[in-house]
Enzyme design. Structure first.
Site, PDB file in Angstrom:
ATOM      1  N   SER A 188       0.705  -1.213   0.063  1.00 23.48           N
ATOM      2  CA  SER A 188       0.123   0.034  -0.062  1.00 23.48           C
ATOM      3  C   SER A 188       0.809   1.224   0.115  1.00 23.48           C
ATOM      4  O   SER A 188       0.194   2.378  -0.202  1.00 23.48           O
ATOM      5  CB  SER A 188      -0.882   0.109   1.271  1.00 23.48           C
ATOM      6  OG  SER A 188      -1.975  -0.816   0.953  1.00 23.48           O
ATOM      7  N   LYS A 218       0.216   3.302  -2.852  1.00 22.00           N
ATOM      8  CA  LYS A 218      -0.967   4.206  -2.834  1.00 22.00           C
ATOM      9  C   LYS A 218      -0.777   5.701  -2.635  1.00 22.00           C
ATOM     10  O   LYS A 218      -1.214   6.477  -3.351  1.00 22.00           O
ATOM     11  CB  LYS A 218      -1.973   3.844  -1.783  1.00 22.00           C
ATOM     12  CG  LYS A 218      -2.455   2.546  -2.006  1.00 22.00           C
ATOM     13  CD  LYS A 218      -3.408   2.011  -0.846  1.00 22.00           C
ATOM     14  CE  LYS A 218      -3.961   0.430  -0.977  1.00 22.00           C
ATOM     15  NZ  LYS A 218      -4.447   0.150   0.379  1.00 22.00           N
ATOM     16  N   VAL A 278       1.438  -3.832   3.640  1.00 20.37           N
ATOM     17  CA  VAL A 278       1.366  -5.184   4.512  1.00 20.37           C
ATOM     18  C   VAL A 278       2.483  -5.901   4.170  1.00 20.37           C
ATOM     19  O   VAL A 278       2.761  -6.956   4.646  1.00 20.37           O
ATOM     20  CB  VAL A 278      -0.092  -5.841   4.014  1.00 20.37           C
ATOM     21  CG1 VAL A 278      -1.239  -5.308   4.845  1.00 20.37           C
ATOM     22  CG2 VAL A 278      -0.019  -6.203   2.775  1.00 20.37           C
TER      23      VAL A 278
HETATM   24  N1  GLN Z   1      -2.264  -5.356  -1.764  1.00 23.51           N
HETATM   25  C1  GLN Z   1      -2.945  -5.307  -0.434  1.00 23.51           C
HETATM   26  C2  GLN Z   1      -4.728  -5.441  -0.345  1.00 23.51           C
HETATM   27  O1  GLN Z   1      -5.161  -4.861  -1.282  1.00 23.51           O
HETATM   28  C3  GLN Z   1      -2.503  -3.786   0.247  1.00 23.51           C
HETATM   29  C4  GLN Z   1      -3.019  -3.676   1.637  1.00 23.51           C
HETATM   30  C5  GLN Z   1      -2.067  -2.784   2.561  1.00 23.51           C
HETATM   31  O2  GLN Z   1      -0.720  -2.692   2.012  1.00 23.51           O
HETATM   32  N2  GLN Z   1      -2.443  -2.436   3.497  1.00 23.51           N
HETATM   33  O3  GLN Z   1      -5.011  -5.885   0.570  1.00 23.51           O
END
Ligand code: GLN
Length: 304
Positions: A63, A66, A258
């Site tokens: 993430s 993002k 994550v």
């Molecule tokens: N690719 C992960 C998901 O969509 C990203 C979530 C995260 O890093 N918090 O669940």
């Protein structure tokens, strides 16, 4: 401040936390990461990069992508973005479904999964192959031309990505996704799968510390005001339902993933990246939070 000494001390002091938490299990390709790994890097605006621990090891940024995708979309699409996603903390887990129906398919913020899917949808419409565009952006901003996707991780997530698919289909039914659900999901998973090490990540974050202008590529990536906006959303929403805890303990805009990475920004000074795969209950790196807390506490540096 002797940054190298400070981060070497931190790498030593967080050792008791390694192995106390497990890597993300809902993406099977991440579950096998060794939780004993830890790295920290600090890139300063004057061009120095200090690192300690497993700083050459690349990991899946998940993430953290993002924040960079949001930067690209703000750059090309501007404030129109905010009619399709809000900018309020959600107080819910990053992959939660409950709020989205109450709020008619408009996600709370761009950093929960629903919001990032909308940002990816806009990126697809504006940039075409947006995951590749993001990879090129990160190659330029980190100075590492071989940064790439991990297709095994992207495939593993796609195979088990039922929650993200549910979020995307629900938003499609509300008219808040314009491209086919499958394309949005596949670009989102690819962007999450990008692998970088902490030094590359810290360098790539420098444009956010430098009011939108990258000292690495020399490009003005965002206006000063847009850089402030992204940092504000990182502070309030970047670590999901732990954003209050991060603001309290770390006091910096942060974006976690994550994969166990966290990018933190000290505007006007530096960018800090930490990584350790073991996650706490809210999906943030346990040792990463401990390290950032020590960094700002011992250095006396934060946005407050
Ligand atoms: N690719 C992960 C998901 O969509 C990203 C979530 C995260 O890093 N918090 O669940």
């Amino acid at each position: 401040m002797n940054i190298q000494q400070l981060i070497d001390d931190i790498a030593r002091d967080v050792r008791p936390y390694l192995g106390q938490a497990a890597p993300a299990a809902y993406i099977p390709a991440l579950a096998g990461e060794d939780p004993q790994q830890f790295a920290i890097a600090v890139a300063t605006l004057d061009g120095h990069c200090h690192a300690s621990g497993d700083s050459d090891t690349r990991f899946s940024i998940q993430s953290i992508s993002k924040a960079f995708m949001l930067a690209r979309v703000l750059e090309v699409y501007g404030d129109s973005l905010w009619s399709r996603v809000n900018k309020e903390p959600s107080g819910n887990p990053f992959n939660s479904l409950v709020q989205l129906e109450y709020e008619q398919g408009i996600p709370r913020n761009p950093f929960i999964n629903a919001g990032a899917l909308v940002v990816s949808d806009i990126a697809l419409s504006q940039l075409g192959d947006c995951s590749t565009a993001l990879r090129e952006f990160l190659r330029e901003e980190s100075g590492a031309a071989d940064i790439d996707f991990d297709q095994h991780i992207a495939d593993s997530e796609a195979e088990h990505g039922h929650r993200n698919a549910a979020l995307a289909h629900f938003m499609k039914s509300c008219g808040n996704l314009h491209n086919p659900v499958d394309s949005v999901l596949s670009h989102y998973f690819r962007a999450c799968s990008l692998r970088m090490n902490v030094m590359e990540l810290a360098r790539a974050g420098l444009f956010l510390a430098n009011h939108g202008r990258s000292p690495v590529s020399g490009e003005q990536r965002l206006t000063r005001s847009q850089a402030k906006q992204i940092n504000a959303i990182m502070l309030t929403c970047g670590t999901y339902d732990a954003a209050g805890e991060f603001a309290y303990r770390v006091g910096l805009p942060c974006k976690s993933g994550v994969g166990g990475g966290i990018l933190a920004i000290l505007p006007g000074r530096m960018s800090i990246a930490v990584w350790s795969p073991g996650l706490d209950a809210r999906g943030n790196s346990l040792a990463g939070l401990e390290a950032l807390d020590r960094f700002t506490t011992r250095s006396g540096q934060s946005v407050f």
